[in-house]
Each structure stands twice: as structure tokens, then as C-alpha cells.
Design a protein around this motif. Structure first.
Motif, PDB file in Angstrom:
ATOM      1  N   PHE A 112       1.232 -88.805  59.029  1.00  0.00           N
ATOM      2  CA  PHE A 112       1.076 -88.774  60.475  1.00  0.00           C
ATOM      3  C   PHE A 112       0.245 -89.960  60.953  1.00  0.00           C
ATOM      4  CE2 PHE A 112      -1.243 -87.403  64.313  1.00  0.00           C
ATOM      5  CZ  PHE A 112      -0.154 -87.241  65.148  1.00  0.00           C
ATOM      6  N   ASN A 113      -0.940 -90.105  60.365  1.00  0.00           N
ATOM      7  CA  ASN A 113      -1.742 -91.303  60.634  1.00  0.00           C
ATOM      8  C   ASN A 113      -2.468 -91.672  59.342  1.00  0.00           C
ATOM      9  OD1 ASN A 113      -3.931 -89.557  60.454  1.00  0.00           O
ATOM     10  ND2 ASN A 113      -4.169 -89.355  62.677  1.00  0.00           N
ATOM     11  N   SER A 114      -3.419 -92.587  59.428  1.00  0.00           N
ATOM     12  CA  SER A 114      -4.000 -93.106  58.186  1.00  0.00           C
ATOM     13  C   SER A 114      -4.760 -92.035  57.400  1.00  0.00           C
ATOM     14  CB  SER A 114      -4.924 -94.279  58.503  1.00  0.00           C
ATOM     15  OG  SER A 114      -5.928 -93.840  59.409  1.00  0.00           O
ATOM     16  N   THR A 115      -5.147 -90.950  58.054  1.00  0.00           N
ATOM     17  CA  THR A 115      -5.929 -89.946  57.341  1.00  0.00           C
ATOM     18  C   THR A 115      -5.200 -88.617  57.165  1.00  0.00           C
ATOM     19  OG1 THR A 115      -6.901 -89.261  59.442  1.00  0.00           O
ATOM     20  CG2 THR A 115      -8.151 -90.862  58.139  1.00  0.00           C
ATOM     21  N   HIS A 116      -4.123 -88.440  57.900  1.00  0.00           N
ATOM     22  CA  HIS A 116      -3.488 -87.124  57.893  1.00  0.00           C
ATOM     23  C   HIS A 116      -1.982 -87.182  57.621  1.00  0.00           C
ATOM     24  CE1 HIS A 116      -7.287 -85.917  59.601  1.00  0.00           C
ATOM     25  NE2 HIS A 116      -6.932 -84.638  59.497  1.00  0.00           N
ATOM     26  N   TYR A 131      -1.144 -80.005  60.095  1.00  0.00           N
ATOM     27  CA  TYR A 131      -1.712 -81.275  59.645  1.00  0.00           C
ATOM     28  C   TYR A 131      -2.409 -81.060  58.309  1.00  0.00           C
ATOM     29  CZ  TYR A 131      -0.902 -82.993  64.379  1.00  0.00           C
ATOM     30  OH  TYR A 131      -0.316 -83.367  65.549  1.00  0.00           O
TER      31      TYR A 131
HETATM   32  C1  LIG Z   1      -5.083 -88.372  62.550  1.00  0.00           C
HETATM   33  O1  LIG Z   1      -4.590 -87.210  63.181  1.00  0.00           O
HETATM   34  C2  LIG Z   1      -5.407 -86.059  63.036  1.00  0.00           C
HETATM   35  C3  LIG Z   1      -4.687 -84.887  63.636  1.00  0.00           C
HETATM   36  O2  LIG Z   1      -4.322 -85.134  64.953  1.00  0.00           O
HETATM   37  C4  LIG Z   1      -6.765 -86.328  63.718  1.00  0.00           C
HETATM   38  O3  LIG Z   1      -7.596 -85.203  63.546  1.00  0.00           O
HETATM   39  C5  LIG Z   1      -7.402 -87.537  63.069  1.00  0.00           C
HETATM   40  O4  LIG Z   1      -8.576 -87.852  63.735  1.00  0.00           O
HETATM   41  C6  LIG Z   1      -6.437 -88.716  63.153  1.00  0.00           C
HETATM   42  N1  LIG Z   1      -7.007 -89.809  62.375  1.00  0.00           N
HETATM   43  C7  LIG Z   1      -7.147 -91.029  62.883  1.00  0.00           C
HETATM   44  C8  LIG Z   1      -7.724 -92.056  61.996  1.00  0.00           C
HETATM   45  O5  LIG Z   1      -6.770 -91.296  64.005  1.00  0.00           O
END
Ligand SMILES: *[C@@H]1O[C@H](CO)[C@@H](O)[C@H](O)[C@H]1NC(C)=O
Ligand SMILES: *[C@@H]1O[C@H](CO)[C@@H](O)[C@H](O)[C@H]1NC(C)=O
Ligand SMILES: *[C@@H]1O[C@H](CO)[C@@H](O)[C@H](O)[C@H]1NC(C)=O
Ligand SMILES: *[C@@H]1O[C@H](CO)[C@@H](O)[C@H](O)[C@H]1NC(C)=O
Ligand SMILES: *[C@@H]1O[C@H](CO)[C@@H](O)[C@H](O)[C@H]1NC(C)=O
Ligand SMILES: *[C@@H]1O[C@H](CO)[C@@H](O)[C@H](O)[C@H]1NC(C)=O
Length: 856
Positions: A112-116, A131
Motif C-alpha cells: 500500500f505504501n512504504s510501511t504497509h 492493512y
Molecule cells: C501507510 O498507510 C498506513 C495506513 O493508512 C498509515 O497508517 C501509514 O502511516 C502510512 N505510511 C506512510 C509512510 O505514509
């Protein structure tokens, strides 16, 4: 990972009936293979990023984070995510299947993104998404509603992508809903249109791909997302009336829908038919099963590989076609189809096309006209889009024909890997999974696919339902119903001679003078031998000390079989006598050449000499065996043969063929057949008895292999790595009515379809010293007392076995013969022991120079 394996190079490209591949046991074949140790089932989703060390896998009720370099390592992290008992109960009350549907099948798992990561599961018919915190590998929040993103069941066609944190999915979500291509979160949400023209008809989605066409675009083009599916055909005309057709559809990433017309609908949806057919036979493959996108250096170089099947469920066949992006784009630039009078008839639209061209993305030209977003497109354009989703032009594959067509194989999944060969060319290697749990690896050369090897990955036949190739991990990952397997991209050292290595045409492998090696692991490439283009050059000067030399002394009038096992199914035997080539097909030539040997019929003294068998493959002859045959008059004459009926099935051919003895011949034939069937019955009964006695169930190829460890190591034969196991083969259907043959064909349905080829390979039929003596064989000639050693018999058959090579019909023979197992000096057995020990081979010798190639 010690599953049976077959390494026969299969037919290339368009052979409609390929040479048969033999199932055989070679535990060494799956070297480097690793299995995930888990009780989970339905491994249906996988994700591995190019530079990542972790492989993410979604199964039923569980998500895994695995060490990508070794999935069996103990460092696996899991998220248990099964539907609650209440939810399962609700699912059951809806009448769903408690064995498949009322579980949480994880069908989506992507970054989804760099951490999730983001995952969706069917959750017992109430889809949920969640997530995942990648580092901890735990769900980072409560699961949320997944109804618009995930199908309800495990088998519904489905594809999805997360692009810039927006989720694009395509499926027939609910049981009764229309199929739909959606952009879900966060917004604007877009869907396909159902009225007045339904854009999708019972679509079954198999794949999707983002092509970043905005990159380097001179027209300010948008990125596009392509969807691949099979759907019910709309355009039924007299020329093609298929009920289902394969399609590609595309949408623009920047689409925002229309303002009044096509509000919350795609304004850029277009679809076209994907063709994959054998033009000369007007034979169409309409069911798309899997798609793999190969991204090139630029978006324009994108290629789509597709696996296609036939509409008829009971006919197995697969075709592989490749499409270029420009061919797809061309179809979307071409004429539209139109549904006249809302009837069922679709024709090409020939009227005026509004401007800007309906279905195109927003480009610089449109922006210059003040249309910055799809919402500012004029109504007439959008109304046209709404009624004309289908293009008239079909997308033709490269070369307008399949790269590969295979009968009797249903491929289910595919992945493509690119390798640079020693000749500097980039080769595409296709890894294809079958519906029975095999992995076929093929290399594309000049528009044809050459199958390098076939590996059986799972003991129980089961469809491969996910496949992933990683260049950085140098691994292939294969998921199925019951397991997840990791294999190396290639196993070069299984090819033990220069010719084997070169014939295989595996771009990963080359001969270094002593062994077949992975070219990546070899610093000095100048000495390596590889020939992907032709698969036959480079080994001329390598030492060939593998030819076996033998002598045979036979008496006049005997039938002599000189065995010659070819190492590959693609090879053809070539025989010479004292250097002269033998062409033994005529009735009076005195020879017959079969796929596994040469038969001298009623040996004459002038047939003495040096016989050499060579394997002809790829225009290269490789020596296999040489026999010095001496036909002698001074050996004792054969005992007189009673007529009719003879107790032993031993009759000279001239008598059989003489018209005067026709009656006798038929009688003898019936007796022989009866005797043969009796022998087989006993053997089968015995085998059945052994199988029941053995505790490991059905038949274990592993056990067979383990019983003869040294044979395997020494045997360079690719086709018959272990010839000690039981094989029963026939190509024609002589015994069709008999219970024996019926029993066999049940075990071997796959091969039966390929021209009636039957084979059983039960390994536990070996008698062990502790076992009960086998039941006695039916009436047979008395076993002569044999001198020992040497136990080599003059006519190439064991003297204890009757010479049961008999003409069965027009041009085929049934040959009951022993394995060639000299290394164990096995010929000093009584017939009964012999029968059980060798696991009798009834093998059919087709008296044709080449394996069967039939046409449609
Ligand atoms: C990635 O998405 C999750 C879920 O929406 C969010 O909690 C997290 O902060 C996001 N990470 C970044 C690096 O944007
Ligand atoms: C993954 O497996 C490899 C090979 O077994 C091992 O060397 C490596 O340390 C493992 N990595 C992790 C993070 O456990
Ligand atoms: C599924 O239902 C059948 C019949 O209702 C029952 O016999 C079986 O045990 C059930 N299986 C599971 C896994 O619940
Ligand atoms: C999951 O397993 C069931 C049998 O347990 C099978 O019928 C179904 O097709 C499988 N689904 C997928 C997506 O593999
Ligand atoms: C469209 O975009 C261009 C530049 O991107 C901008 O100059 C123009 O004002 C925009 N027009 C509208 C109607 O938003
Ligand atoms: C076979 O015959 C050839 C020539 O007649 C001879 O050189 C060779 O040694 C013989 N081989 C064997 C195994 O007897």
C-alpha cells in the motif's frame, strides 16, 4: 521436494501430438527445492518485490511473510486470519459449501505504501480488507469493509492493483451482480456501465497491468491499466459464433468520470478481442487462463504473454500467444463496433465519430482545447463511449499464431523471466504450471517455444494456482492447493554430457568441458559451450567415451533384439551395420527398427557384423551402443515347435506370415494374447497385493528410486533414469476390452489421451527378500539351468524369458522385455523372480523412424 520428475525435452512449438514424455523417478531432479512447512491450504496470492528479502503469501486463513531465499526457514511470520464461527455459520445458512466457500481465502495482498501492505479476504462470503504493518507483520487496524474490492468466493475470477494508493480491481463481486472494473479508495470511485449497453458480460478476470505510457510521451499521454479476461461474446456473427471470447480492456489512470453523462463511470473504457488461434485449422482458443506482462525498456516495448484454452471443458489443450502493446493500441485506435437497434447483432460502426475521439485519455491536445479532465469532455463524446465499448479490430498475436500449442496439457499459470545467453541475445524463459501440479520450463527461440524440462512438484495432482519468478533470488515459487514450493531457476548439473547440456537449450546452462554449469556462477565464459538457437553445436570435439560396446552370439534363425535406449524423446534411432546405414522397414530386409532397439528377424550368417546405434537429435548423431553380432551355425538348434497351440509363445515370423498357416497363426495369437493377459493379471494382482501390503499407499516413486540408488547415479539416460521400476506401456488399444487394460488406464488418464499411451510406474512392486514369494506365473517354458557368469544371452533377451516379440497388427509390435540392467547382472533369475524383479515392461515398438506426429 523429492517428487518424481521427468526431464524429457518435449515437442517444440506446433506439433499437434508431441512425443510422449515418460513419468519417471529422479529424486535428484528437484535438487535445491524447498517447501513451506505449514498446514495451510489454497496458496493463491504471492508478492515479492525486486529488491526484497521477504516473500508475502496469502493462503486460506493465513498470510505469510517468508524468507525469500529459503521459504522453509524457520523465520516465517504469519497472520492468522480466519472467519469467526458466527460468520461461518451465517455462510452455511446461505447454502454455501462448508469445504471451500465458508473460509477466509486471502485473495489480495499488495503493497500500500512504504510501511504497509493491504490484504483482502473472502471471509466466509463477507469480504474484508486490512492493512498490515510490514515490519511487525501484524494487522495494523481492524479489518474494514471489502465488498467493493474483493470477490465473495475463492474461485471467482479476480484481479487487482494498487497504484498510487488507489485500488483498481475487477471481478464479478457478488454472486448475482454484474462483473465490474472498479477504482475504489479513496476517490473518485469509478465503475463500468451496465445500461443501455453492458460493458462486461459474465467476465472472468485473470490479470491486469499498469503501463506507464505517460513516461516520455510526446503527446502528454496518460498511464493506462489493462485488464485481461474471458467473457460471453456479444458479437455473434455467422463467421464466428463462439459463446466466449478472450478480451483486453483498458482504462486511463487519470479518468475522473463524466460530469452528467457517465457520472462515476469510466470515460476511457474500451475493449477488444484477443485472438489466439491456429489459422490453418480455423481453430480458436477462446478461454484466457493467465496473463503475464513483460515490461520493456520503454512502455512501448511492453509484451503480454497469455495462456489460452479451449471452451470445451473435457478437452485438454493449451496455447501460448504473445501480444505487443502496439498491436493492442492499434485495435483501440481502430473502428468501433455497434449494436444496432439494441438487438443482439453487432457490426462495425461506419458513421461519424465525434471529436475528440471517444475513449481516449486526456492528452496535451485536449488540454489545449480546455479539457483538462474527463469531466470536461463533451456529452456527445461520452454518450458515444457509453454505447461503443467494443472495438472491431481483433488483437492478433505475434506472427498471428501461438508460440506453443499442446494437447493434453492444461496450463493454469505462467511467469516469464529474461536471461542473456552466451550469444548476447536476451531469451525469454517461460515457467508454466499445469492443472496437475507440474512445472514446464520453456525457452522462446524464433517464435517457437522449446520445452526444456517438466517437473512434477506435487505428489497429488492439483492445479498450480500461483507462480512467481524472482531474478534476484534466482528462484521460482509455485503455490497450489496443498503447498508452496521454491525451486532454483535452473539445475544445470542434471545434464551429464555435453550433448545433453546443449540439447536442453537452457540459456542458464553451458558446458564447461567437464560438466554442465550455470553461466552465472562461471567467471570465464570464453570456454563455455552453449547453443540456444539450434541446440546442436559445440560438442563435436568433446570426448565421447559414453558409447557402450557389447557382443552377441546368436544361432541361425533366431530373432535378436539389440536394445538401444534413446536418452531423449526427441531423438530418433539410427542404425548402421559395418558402417552402412540400415533401413529396416521392408518385409524382406530382415530388420525392424523400433524406438528402443533393432530386431534382427531370423538371423542369417551374413547378418553378422558390427551394429551401431546412434541417437539423432537436432541433426546431431550421438553414439549410444555398439554390438558385435556373430551369427553362428554351430549352436544347438532350437527345440521343435509344437503346432497348434504352442505352450510357449515362440514362433518364427515366416511361419506366422505364411498364408498356409493363417489359421494356426490366429490360434497361436489368441493363445499368446490370452497367456499375455494372464501374465499381466498375475503381475497386477501381485502389484496390487504389494501395494496393499505396503503402508505408504498407492505407489511411491520415491521408494522405487531408493531401492536402486546406484543405478540412478550411473545412468545418464534422461528418459529412463531408473529403468528398474515397473512400466507397462502400449500405444495401440489391443486389449481395450480386457479388465487389465481398463484397470491400467484408470491410473493413467493423462497419457491415455495422448494417443492411448498407457503406463504404470509403481515402485513398490519390488519384491524384498522378506516378502512372500510371488504367485507363480502361468504356464511358461521350463526355466533352463543357466551358467553363471556370464549371464549375457545371445539374443539380447533373457534366456529365461520367452521371446515374446509378436506382430500384433499392421505395423506395430507388442514387446515384452526386460529392463536392460546389466550393471546389476540381473539376468540369472528365474522367470517368476524376473517378472517381479524387473517390473515387466510391455512396451510397444512402433516401427516408424520418428515418434508419432499426428495432425488435428
Ligand atoms: C501507510 O498507510 C498506513 C495506513 O493508512 C498509515 O497508517 C501509514 O502511516 C502510512 N505510511 C506512510 C509512510 O505514509
Ligand atoms: C534467509 O535464509 C538465508 C538462507 O537460509 C539465510 O542466510 C538468511 O540469514 C535468512 N534471512 C533471514 C532474515 O532470516
Ligand atoms: C460439511 O457439511 C457436511 C454435511 O452437512 C458434514 O458432513 C461435514 O462434516 C461438514 N464439513 C466441515 C468441514 O464442516
Ligand atoms: C481452494 O481450495 C478448494 C478446495 O479446498 C478449491 O475447490 C478451490 O478451488 C481453491 N481455491 C483457490 C482459489 O485455489
Ligand atoms: C488546464 O490546465 C492548464 C495547464 O495545465 C491551465 O493553464 C488551465 O488553466 C487549465 N484549464 C482549466 C479549465 O482548468
Ligand atoms: C568388435 O569388433 C571390432 C572389429 O571387428 C573390434 O575392433 C572390437 O574390439 C570388437 N568389440 C568387442 C567388444 O568385441
Amino acid at each position: 521436494c523429492f517428487r518424481p520428475v521427468s526431464l524429457s525435452p518435449l515437442s517444440t512449438s506446433l506439433l499437434l501430438s508431441s512425443p510422449l514424455s515418460s513419468v519417471l523417478s529422479s529424486p535428484s531432479g528437484l535438487q535445491g527445492c524447498r517447501r513451506l512447512q505449514s498446514s495451510a491450504v489454497n496458496y493463491s496470492t504471492m508478492m515479492l518485490e525486486a529488491d526484497s528479502q521477504r516473500l508475502y503469501v496469502g493462503a486460506r486463513g493465513t498470510a505469510f511473510s517468508l524468507n525469500a531465499s529459503d521459504i522453509s526457514a524457520s523465520s516465517a511470520l504469519t497472520i492468522e486470519w480466519e472467519a469467526s464461527p458466527e460468520q461461518k455459520q451465517e455462510c452455511l445458512s446461505k447454502g454455501k459449501d462448508n469445504k471451500t466457500e465458508c473460509f477466509n481465502h486471502i485473495r489480495f495482498l499488495q503493497r500500500f505504501n512504504s510501511t504497509h501492505l493491504y490484504m483482502c479476504g473472502t471471509h466466509a462470503f463477507r469480504p474484508l480488507c486490512a492493512y498490515i504493518d510490514e515490519k511487525q507483520f501484524v494487522m495494523s487496524s481492524q479489518p474494514e469493509e471489502g465488498r467493493d474490492k474483493c470477490p465473495y468466493g475463492p474461485t471467482t475470477g479476480y484481479t487487482g492493483l494498487i497504484i498510487d494508493q488507489q485500488m483498481y480491481t475487477a471481478s464479478q463481486y457478488e454472486f448475482r451482480s454484474f462483473p465490474d472494473i472498479r477504482r475504489n479508495s479513496p476517490s473518485p470511485t469509478l465503475k463500468t456501465e451496465d445500461a443501455p449497453t453492458r460493458w462486461l458480460n459474465e467476465a472472468d478476470f485473470v490479470g491486469s497491468a499498469l503501463v506507464r505510457e505517460s513516461e516520455g510521451s510526446s503527446t502528454g499521454d496518460d498511464d493506462k491499466i489493462y485488464f485481461f479476461f474471458t467473457e460471453r461474446s456479444q458479437e455473434q456473427t455467422t463467421t464466428y459464433s463462439h459463446s466466449r471470447v478472450a478480451r483486453v480492456a483498458r482504462i486511463c489512470k487519470g479518468d475522473r468520470g463524466g460530469r452528467l453523462t457517465l457520472q462515476k463511470r469510466w470515460t476511457s473504457f474500451l475493449k477488444a478481442r484477443l485472438m489466439c488461434s491456429l489459422p490453418e485449422y480455423d481453430f480458436h482458443f477462446n478461454m484466457l487462463r493467465s496473463v503475464f506482462t513483460v515490461h520493456g525498456h520503454t512502455p512501448r516495448d511492453t509484451l503480454f504473454y497469455g495462456i489460452f484454452g479451449l471452451e470445451w471443458k473435457n478437452v485438454k489443450a493449451s496455447a501460448v500467444c504473445r501480444f505487443t502493446l502496439s498491436e493492442v493500441q492499434e485495435a483501440f485506435q481502430g473502428p468501433y463496433m455497434e449494436n444496432q437497434d439494441s438487438g443482439s447483432r453487432w457490426n462495425e460502426y461506419t458513421g461519424k465519430i465525434p471529436d475528440p475521439r471517444p475513449g481516449t485519455c486526456i492528452t496535451d491536445a485536449l488540454r489545449a482545447m480546455g479539457m483538462n479532465f474527463s469531466t470536461s469532455l463533451p456529452d456527445d463524446v461520452l454518450d458515444f463511449v457509453r454505447r461503443h465499448p467494443l472495438m472491431s479490430q481483433k488483437v492478433q498475436p505475434w506472427d498471428r499464431r501461438p508460440l506453443l500449442f499442446r494437447r493434453t496439457t492444461d496450463y493454469t499459470q505462467m511467469a516469464v523471466h529474461m536471461v542473456q545467453g552466451l550469444d548476447g541475445q536476451t531469451y525469454h524463459i517461460l515457467y508454466m504450471g499445469t492443472d496437475e501440479g507440474w512445472l514446464h520450463k520453456a525457452v522462446e527461440v524464433d517464435g517457437h517455444l522449446h520445452i526444456i524440462e517438466e517437473l512434477q512438484l506435487f505428489e497429488e495432482p492439483q492445479a498450480v494456482n500461483s507462480l512467481l519468478v524472482s531474478a534476484t533470488q534466482r528462484s521460482v515459487y509455485v503455490g497450489s492447493l496443498s503447498g508452496l514450493v521454491q525451486l532454483p531457476l535452473s539445475t544445470c548439473h542434471r545434464y551429464t554430457s555435453c550433448y545433453d547440456c546443449v540439447f536442453a537449450r537452457d540459456p542458464h546452462c553451458a558446458w564447461d568441458g567437464a560438466q554442465c554449469v550455470d553461466i552465472m556462477s562461471h567467471a570465464d565464459r570464453s570456454i563455455l559451450i552453449q547453443d540456444i538457437q539450434h541446440g546442436n553445436r559445440g560438442c563435436e570435439n568433446t570426448e565421447d567415451d559414453t558409447v557402450v560396446h557389447r557382443s552377441r552370439s546368436v544361432r541361425v534363425g533366431d530373432d535378436v533384439l539389440l536394445q538401444c535406449e534413446l536418452s531423449s524423446n526427441l531423438a530418433v534411432p539410427m542404425w548402421t551395420l559395418d558402417g552402412r546405414e540400415l533401413q529396416g522397414y521392408g518385409l524382406d530386409s530382415g530388420f525392424r527398427i523400433g524406438t528402443d532397439g533393432l530386431l534382427i528377424i531370423e538371423a542369417r550368417p551374413d547378418q553378422s557384423g558390427q551394429y551401431t546405434c546412434r541417437a539423432l537429435e537436432n541433426n546431431v548423431q550421438v553414439g549410444i551402443v555398439t554390438y558385435n553380432v556373430t551369427v553362428r551355425l554351430d549352436l544347438p538348434p532350437p527345440p521343435p515347435r509344437p503346432l497348434p497351440p504352442p505352450p510357449a509363445p515362440l514362433l518364427p515370423h515366416s511361419e506366422l506370415l505364411s498364408p498356409r498357416n493363417m489359421e494356426a497363426m490366429y490360434l497361436s495369437l489368441i493363445t499368446i494374447l490370452g497367456g499375455l493377459c494372464l501374465v499381466l493379471t498375475v503381475v497386477l494382482l501381485y502389484v496390487g497385493f504389494c501395494l496393499q501390503a505396503g503402508s505408504r499407499g498407492k505407489y511411491s516413486l520415491r521408494a522405487a528410486a531408493a531401492a536402486y540408488p546406484d543405478r540412478k547415479r550411473h545412468n545418464r539416460n534422461r528418459k529412463h533414469h531408473n529403468s528398474s521400476h515397473m512400466e507397462l506401456k502400449t500405444i495401440s488399444n489391443h486389449c481395450n476390452g480386457s479388465s487389465i487394460c481398463n484397470g491400467i488406464s484408470k491410473q493413467q488418464n493423462a497419457d491415455t489421451q495422448d494417443g492411448g499411451f498407457l503406463q504404470i510406474v509403481p515402485g513398490e512392486g519390488h519384491p524384498s527378500p522378506n516378502k512372500e514369494p510371488p504367485p507363480p506365473a502361468p504356464p511358461l517354458p521350463p526355466t533352463p539351468q543357466l551358467p553363471s557368469p556370464p549371464c549375457d544371452f545371445p539374443n539380447g533377451l533373457s534366456a529365461t524369458l520367452p521371446s515374446v516379440l509378436r506382430r500384433m497388427n499392421g505395423n506395430s509390435y507388442v514387446l515384452l522385455r526386460q529392463s536392460d540392467s546389466e550393471s546389476l547382472s540381473p539376468l540369472c533369475y528365474s522367470f517368476t523372480e524376473e517378472l517381479n524383479r524387473i517390473l515387466e515392461k510391455r512396451k510397444h515398438t512402433q516401427l516408424l523412424p520418428r515418434p508419432d506426429e499426428s495432425s488435428v
